[in-house]
Design a protein around this motif. Sequence first.
Motif, mmCIF file in Angstrom:
data_model
loop_
_atom_site.group_PDB
_atom_site.id
_atom_site.type_symbol
_atom_site.label_atom_id
_atom_site.label_comp_id
_atom_site.label_asym_id
_atom_site.label_seq_id
_atom_site.Cartn_x
_atom_site.Cartn_y
_atom_site.Cartn_z
ATOM 1 N N GLN A 4 0.835 -1.206 0.000
ATOM 2 C CA GLN A 4 0.000 0.000 0.000
ATOM 3 C C GLN A 4 0.867 1.252 0.000
ATOM 4 O O GLN A 4 0.556 2.234 -0.681
ATOM 5 C CB GLN A 4 -0.917 -0.011 1.224
ATOM 6 C CG GLN A 4 -1.995 -1.086 1.163
ATOM 7 C CD GLN A 4 -2.847 -1.086 2.420
ATOM 8 O OE1 GLN A 4 -2.556 -0.391 3.383
ATOM 9 N NE2 GLN A 4 -3.900 -1.887 2.396
ATOM 10 N N ARG A 5 1.969 1.221 0.772
ATOM 11 C CA ARG A 5 2.843 2.385 0.833
ATOM 12 C C ARG A 5 3.498 2.640 -0.527
ATOM 13 O O ARG A 5 3.585 3.761 -0.990
ATOM 14 C CB ARG A 5 3.933 2.178 1.887
ATOM 15 C CG ARG A 5 4.828 3.401 2.090
ATOM 16 C CD ARG A 5 5.843 3.149 3.185
ATOM 17 N NE ARG A 5 6.841 2.182 2.756
ATOM 18 C CZ ARG A 5 7.938 2.513 2.062
ATOM 19 N NH1 ARG A 5 8.138 3.764 1.723
ATOM 20 N NH2 ARG A 5 8.809 1.585 1.735
ATOM 21 N N ASN A 6 3.945 1.565 -1.183
ATOM 22 C CA ASN A 6 4.591 1.716 -2.482
ATOM 23 C C ASN A 6 3.619 2.230 -3.528
ATOM 24 O O ASN A 6 3.956 3.075 -4.354
ATOM 25 C CB ASN A 6 5.182 0.378 -2.939
ATOM 26 C CG ASN A 6 6.334 -0.066 -2.052
ATOM 27 O OD1 ASN A 6 6.916 0.755 -1.343
ATOM 28 N ND2 ASN A 6 6.656 -1.354 -2.083
ATOM 29 N N THR A 338 9.615 -0.375 -10.743
ATOM 30 C CA THR A 338 10.448 -0.534 -9.549
ATOM 31 C C THR A 338 10.143 0.544 -8.505
ATOM 32 O O THR A 338 10.215 0.282 -7.309
ATOM 33 C CB THR A 338 11.945 -0.495 -9.912
ATOM 34 O OG1 THR A 338 12.233 0.689 -10.667
ATOM 35 C CG2 THR A 338 12.331 -1.720 -10.719
ATOM 36 N N MET A 339 9.803 1.744 -8.950
ATOM 37 C CA MET A 339 9.395 2.785 -8.004
ATOM 38 C C MET A 339 8.141 2.357 -7.250
ATOM 39 O O MET A 339 8.023 2.548 -6.038
ATOM 40 C CB MET A 339 9.143 4.094 -8.743
ATOM 41 C CG MET A 339 10.387 4.773 -9.275
ATOM 42 S SD MET A 339 9.991 6.137 -10.405
ATOM 43 C CE MET A 339 9.035 7.193 -9.319
ATOM 44 N N SER A 347 15.682 8.298 -8.962
ATOM 45 C CA SER A 347 17.114 8.237 -9.277
ATOM 46 C C SER A 347 17.688 6.859 -8.943
ATOM 47 O O SER A 347 18.497 6.307 -9.705
ATOM 48 C CB SER A 347 17.876 9.333 -8.533
ATOM 49 O OG SER A 347 17.727 9.196 -7.137
ATOM 50 N N ARG A 348 17.281 6.297 -7.810
ATOM 51 C CA ARG A 348 17.776 4.977 -7.449
ATOM 52 C C ARG A 348 17.326 3.932 -8.465
ATOM 53 O O ARG A 348 18.118 3.063 -8.877
ATOM 54 C CB ARG A 348 17.294 4.590 -6.050
ATOM 55 C CG ARG A 348 17.849 3.255 -5.559
ATOM 56 C CD ARG A 348 17.323 2.891 -4.178
ATOM 57 N NE ARG A 348 17.911 1.666 -3.688
ATOM 58 C CZ ARG A 348 17.556 1.052 -2.567
ATOM 59 N NH1 ARG A 348 16.594 1.583 -1.805
ATOM 60 N NH2 ARG A 348 18.134 -0.068 -2.189
ATOM 61 N N SER A 349 16.076 4.000 -8.871
ATOM 62 C CA SER A 349 15.557 3.060 -9.866
ATOM 63 C C SER A 349 16.349 3.150 -11.163
ATOM 64 O O SER A 349 16.724 2.125 -11.750
ATOM 65 C CB SER A 349 14.078 3.348 -10.142
ATOM 66 O OG SER A 349 13.284 3.058 -9.024
#
Length: 451
Positions: A4-6, A338-339, A347-349
């Motif tokens: 849910q958070r993602n 992925t986000m 940026s990490r993705s």
Amino acid sequence: MSAQRNNSISNSERKKDRFSSTGFILAAIGSSVGLGNMWKFPYITGENGGAAFFLLFIVCLVIIGLPVLLAELAIGRSGRGSAATAFVRVGGKRGWKSLGILQVLAPFLILSFYIIVAGWTLHYAVSAFSGNLFSNPDFEGQFAHFVSGYMPLFWQFVALLITGGVVILGISGGIEKFNKILIPSLVVLLIVLMIRAVTLPGAEAGVSFFLQPDFSQLTAESALVALGHAFFSLSLGMGILLTYGSYVRKEQSLGSATLAIGAGDLIYAFIAGLIIFPTTFSFGIAPDQGPSLVFIALPAAFSAMPLGSFFGGLFFILLAIAALTSAVSLLEVPVSYTMERFGWSRSRSVWILIGLIFLIGAPSALSLGMVPELSFGGKAFFDWVDFITSNIMLPVGGLAITIFAGYFWKGAAESTGLRAGWFRVWLFMLRYIAPILVFLVLLHTSGIIKF
């Protein structure tokens, strides 16, 4: 709670970072006007009789391309999620997630070899403008020497950095601005090169070949090739337009956008034909040579014309722009996933994904010359990845979309925004025409149907 958070993170970005109407259309056109129309379209047209094939391509674009294109955009905007979750949100059943995962995996794998060719175009653009490309008339030897060394890995890395740098900046600040600059630039380069091509001595024969249809050259094979190219040239079945659709504003007319994207793809292919065919006929080059046409035959033609290094450089810049706008759209699909799935920052993705793409793509680059042992079954590693994604994964994904939208999507009428009459036509195409044709494309591209 984590899921849910993602999802909350993903939805928050889509609410804050969306395409403008013009930016969305330009970005979607950028995804479709890739190397396929400048590289593949001319040689398959040359192999199948010229103008007659181009007319067949237009028919296929209308009857198969536009209906599936509209379906992808509408699913994306209605689902407001990555390709992996949009089908679940729209269809209401978790079983549809596997279809979405396929549409995330396909562009990820496609980019692993597509970015290699994008790197080639950057190398050739630099080499043409520096004069190095035309200092040695052995263009076949030059290309063989280039792909057999480590330089393709360097240019693959450069192309990935450019692509990642754009995607890191987001939708409105990165992808939209990138396409707002490059798509108009692409149009200018197309026009300049077209004028140069049609004014070459003997260019009339090439123009006639492209514009005067000879229907006796068409075969059943030609019809399936035209169907396949109409499908692939619009970037269908790979989650791009579905992902872009998730960033589209509610007031955007998807029907008008579909027509604009299709028209942009068609115009690009048309002008590409008016560049390639006059040039090849003017210099006595066979237009059905396959991919070597671009990196071997055309440099020979540019070397023989006045200001050849300049126009050759423009040509490869044109190819690089087309490749990079498509690469950006391909990367956004797994980045969006992925986000959403892992709650990573953009940026990490991007950094993780371009690192993985480089590692997975390296065997493809090396298999073409440096490490010929990376071949099996008569195909290089590069060719196997291309075959599996383009010839199997994309048609399967496209077929699933037509079935999903045609038979299982209850909210399609409202989501597409089509008037009742046009909606019935669209639904008929998705239910009874597109699935059959896409299935035939799958049988053909996978090698089950041969002529």
